[in-house]
Design a protein around this motif. Structure first.
Motif, PDB file in Angstrom:
ATOM      1  N   ARG A   1      35.648  -5.754   7.670  1.00 27.48           N
ATOM      2  CA  ARG A   1      34.295  -5.411   7.186  1.00 27.48           C
ATOM      3  C   ARG A   1      33.458  -6.673   6.987  1.00 27.48           C
ATOM      4  NH1 ARG A   1      37.363  -1.217   4.738  1.00 27.48           N
ATOM      5  NH2 ARG A   1      37.922  -2.454   2.901  1.00 27.48           N
TER       6      ARG A   1
ATOM      7  N   TYR B   1      29.559  -3.374   2.615  1.00 23.44           N
ATOM      8  CA  TYR B   1      29.483  -2.665   3.894  1.00 23.44           C
ATOM      9  C   TYR B   1      28.500  -1.497   3.808  1.00 23.44           C
ATOM     10  CZ  TYR B   1      31.416  -1.451   8.483  1.00 23.44           C
ATOM     11  OH  TYR B   1      31.580  -1.218   9.830  1.00 23.44           O
ATOM     12  N   SER B   2      28.413  -0.883   2.633  1.00 21.41           N
ATOM     13  CA  SER B   2      27.431   0.193   2.434  1.00 21.41           C
ATOM     14  C   SER B   2      26.017  -0.352   2.577  1.00 21.41           C
ATOM     15  CB  SER B   2      27.615   0.831   1.050  1.00 21.41           C
ATOM     16  OG  SER B   2      28.881   1.431   0.923  1.00 21.41           O
TER      17      SER B   2
ATOM     18  N   PHE C   1      25.856   7.526   4.247  1.00 22.83           N
ATOM     19  CA  PHE C   1      25.804   6.196   3.640  1.00 22.83           C
ATOM     20  C   PHE C   1      25.442   6.240   2.159  1.00 22.83           C
ATOM     21  CE2 PHE C   1      24.452   4.962   8.176  1.00 22.83           C
ATOM     22  CZ  PHE C   1      25.771   4.888   8.584  1.00 22.83           C
TER      23      PHE C   1
ATOM     24  N   GLU D   1      28.963   9.193   8.408  1.00 27.64           N
ATOM     25  CA  GLU D   1      27.725   8.428   8.261  1.00 27.64           C
ATOM     26  C   GLU D   1      26.876   8.931   7.088  1.00 27.64           C
ATOM     27  OE1 GLU D   1      25.694   8.183  11.987  1.00 27.64           O
ATOM     28  OE2 GLU D   1      27.275   6.979  12.925  1.00 27.64           O
TER      29      GLU D   1
ATOM     30  N   LEU E   1      31.391   6.038   5.609  1.00 27.47           N
ATOM     31  CA  LEU E   1      30.768   4.932   6.331  1.00 27.47           C
ATOM     32  C   LEU E   1      31.018   4.995   7.827  1.00 27.47           C
ATOM     33  CD1 LEU E   1      31.562   1.957   3.918  1.00 27.47           C
ATOM     34  CD2 LEU E   1      29.313   2.960   4.366  1.00 27.47           C
ATOM     35  N   ASN E   2      32.229   5.378   8.205  1.00 30.34           N
ATOM     36  CA  ASN E   2      32.643   5.247   9.607  1.00 30.34           C
ATOM     37  C   ASN E   2      32.718   6.561  10.380  1.00 30.34           C
ATOM     38  OD1 ASN E   2      33.149   2.346   9.422  1.00 30.34           O
ATOM     39  ND2 ASN E   2      34.878   2.916   8.122  1.00 30.34           N
TER      40      ASN E   2
ATOM     41  N   SER F   1      35.376   4.994   3.113  1.00 33.68           N
ATOM     42  CA  SER F   1      35.596   4.610   4.507  1.00 33.68           C
ATOM     43  C   SER F   1      35.183   5.725   5.461  1.00 33.68           C
ATOM     44  CB  SER F   1      37.070   4.250   4.714  1.00 33.68           C
ATOM     45  OG  SER F   1      37.291   3.778   6.025  1.00 33.68           O
TER      46      SER F   1
ATOM     47  N   GLU G   1      32.107  -8.069  10.270  1.00 28.75           N
ATOM     48  CA  GLU G   1      30.955  -7.323  10.779  1.00 28.75           C
ATOM     49  C   GLU G   1      29.678  -7.729  10.057  1.00 28.75           C
ATOM     50  OE1 GLU G   1      31.239  -3.178  11.596  1.00 28.75           O
ATOM     51  OE2 GLU G   1      33.411  -3.243  11.825  1.00 28.75           O
TER      52      GLU G   1
ATOM     53  N   LEU H   1      25.172  -2.928   4.326  1.00 30.39           N
ATOM     54  CA  LEU H   1      24.981  -3.220   5.746  1.00 30.39           C
ATOM     55  C   LEU H   1      24.595  -1.958   6.513  1.00 30.39           C
ATOM     56  CD1 LEU H   1      25.272  -5.264   8.123  1.00 30.39           C
ATOM     57  CD2 LEU H   1      27.629  -4.441   8.364  1.00 30.39           C
ATOM     58  N   LYS H   2      25.322  -0.872   6.264  1.00 32.76           N
ATOM     59  CA  LYS H   2      25.051   0.376   6.967  1.00 32.76           C
ATOM     60  C   LYS H   2      23.674   0.936   6.624  1.00 32.76           C
ATOM     61  CE  LYS H   2      28.935   1.159   9.298  1.00 32.76           C
ATOM     62  NZ  LYS H   2      28.968   1.409  10.760  1.00 32.76           N
ATOM     63  N   MET H   3      23.192   0.627   5.415  1.00 32.58           N
ATOM     64  CA  MET H   3      21.868   1.114   5.007  1.00 32.58           C
ATOM     65  C   MET H   3      20.755   0.163   5.433  1.00 32.58           C
ATOM     66  SD  MET H   3      22.519   2.901   1.266  1.00 32.58           S
ATOM     67  CE  MET H   3      22.972   1.358   0.472  1.00 32.58           C
TER      68      MET H   3
END
Length: 425
Positions: free
Chosen positions: A386, A355-356, A330, A328, A324-325, A321, A389, A358-360
């Motif tokens: 999550r 979510y990982s 990732f 950053e 990710l938040n 967490s 999003e 998504l962030k990537m």
């Protein structure tokens, strides 16, 4: 003019009424518990049995008792070294036991659950079941292990085998099962029955466990006053109970929006209690207060503690967490998320993996994971946030709206900082 004055007075009284509704806690209730003392990590009882252990010792009872005491010291201090010492003592007891071996296997399995070594815990639980003694205790343990591993169908079968409305162990597990299924009202009813059982038995350990867990459930249900009262009930039994103090601090922070007071409570706890999550919460509160320096200092303390290899995978979810938040990082988050899915393939673990992605920048892969491993399988607000999003990023507006309505009702549980995040979905 008289009407204007009356109107202003009505507004003032309405505002006062709103403040009173939000005000649940009273410092007079809990201040006496904030003078923390160093946790007791020894006793004459412990020293007596520990003295019986020699390098070539084969005294089963000594190892079992010492292991249990180390576990208690871990609960009191939050210091991982005592959990590891408990593991060592229980492992020795399990190795040498001729009688009572199933009980030692169960104790070792529970130790591994505490360390988030769930697959090893399952192995020891299976070994206990193979012996056959203490069947109900083993069946309860199997339920616990399979819930942690995300094997919910198997867990339900073990729960069904235990059915006994007069048994504390069954009541707390059927409460957990209903919570997993999103039926909070039924969860609370079973936990209230468990509390009655604990009080009737006058077993202070069971009472303490019942009060703190019921306080959590009441909080999730929006029954903040009941939650607060049960944390206080726990402190009347154990004035040093860090978990109950943390619960009160959360009410002060998330419901009453008084971060400075919440920080004061937690500062008193972390004088001696060293669980990393308490410093993570202090960092979150400091950030909400706008105190960047204190936020970073507590985050640094968290990372300093979790670098201890003794923690193993215990704090993977928290680290993911943060990566990710906050930081950053990732790639690090993705690597840890894969580890968590391998360790415990639960909807929560899969939500971190999704979510990982998504962030990537791979929203489609994130959505694929959601649809296969998360949809309809959990009611945990953090997981749903999550998921929402990911739905938003992939244009699933109807699903976002459905989750948004649910998440707005979970702001207390998620924390005040999430309110804006949910509103922007």
């Amino acid at each position: 003019m008289r009407y204007i004055t009356t109107f202003i007075l009505v507004l003032f009284l309405s505002a006062c009424q709103t403040d009173n509704d939000d005000q649940i806690t009273n410092t007079k209730d809990y201040d006496k518990y904030l003078t923390s003392n160093p946790p007791k990590t020894s006793s004459k009882y412990f020293e007596l049995w520990n003295s019986k252990i020699k390098p070539d010792s084969s005294q089963l009872m000594s190892f079992g008792i010492v292991g249990g005491e180390y576990n208690r010291y871990f609960q009191n201090s939050g210091d991982i070294k005592y959990l590891k010492k408990a593991e060592k003592a229980l492992k020795k007891a399990a190795d040498i036991a001729n009688v009572g071996r199933a009980g030692m296997y169960r104790a070792l399995a529970r130790n591994y659950i505490s360390q988030h070594r769930f697959k090893e815990a399952r192995q020891w639980a299976d070994s206990s079941r193979a012996i056959g003694s203490g069947l109900d205790q083993t069946q309860g343990l199997m339920f616990d292990v399979h819930m942690e591993l995300g094997n919910y169908d198997t867990a339900e079968k073990y729960l069904d085998s235990l059915k006994n409305m007069e048994d504390f162990g069954y009541l707390i597990r059927v409460a957990k099962w209903n919570d997993h299924n999103g039926d909070l009202d039924t969860t609370i009813r079973f936990m209230e029955k468990a509390k009655e059982q604990a009080e009737n038995s006058k077993n202070t350990e069971l009472m303490l466990w019942s009060y703190t867990n019921l306080a959590d459930y009441y909080g999730h249900a929006g029954r903040i006053k009941d939650s607060y009262n049960h944390y206080l009930m726990a402190l009347r039994i154990d004035s040093e109970n860090a978990y109950a103090k943390k619960g009160i601090a959360w009410i002060v922070f998330s419901h009453e929006k008084k971060p400075e007071e919440a920080m004061r409570i937690l500062d008193s706890v972390t004088n001696y209690y060293k669980s990393p999550t308490y410093f993570l919460l202090k960092s979150e509160i400091a950030e909400y207060m706008g105190d960047d320096m204190k936020g970073v200092a507590n985050l640094d303390k968290y990372f300093e503690l979790v670098q201890d290899s003794a923690y193993g995978d215990m704090y993977n979810a928290y680290n993911i967490s943060l990566y990710l938040n906050e930081t950053e990082q990732f790639d690090k988050a993705f690597e840890l998320a894969e580890t968590e899915v391998a360790n415990r393939p639960t909807p929560e673990s899969y939500s971190f993996l999704a979510y990982s992605y998504l962030k990537m920048g791979d929203a489609q892969q994130a959505l694929d994971i959601v649809e296969e491993h998360i949809e309809g399988k959990t009611y945990e607000p953090a997981v749903l946030l999550r998921t929402a999003e990911i739905y938003k990023a992939t244009g699933s507006s109807d699903k976002v709206k459905e989750l948004k309505d649910e998440l707005l009702g979970a702001v207390y549980e998620l924390g005040p900082a999430t309110e804006k995040e949910i509103a922007q979905l």
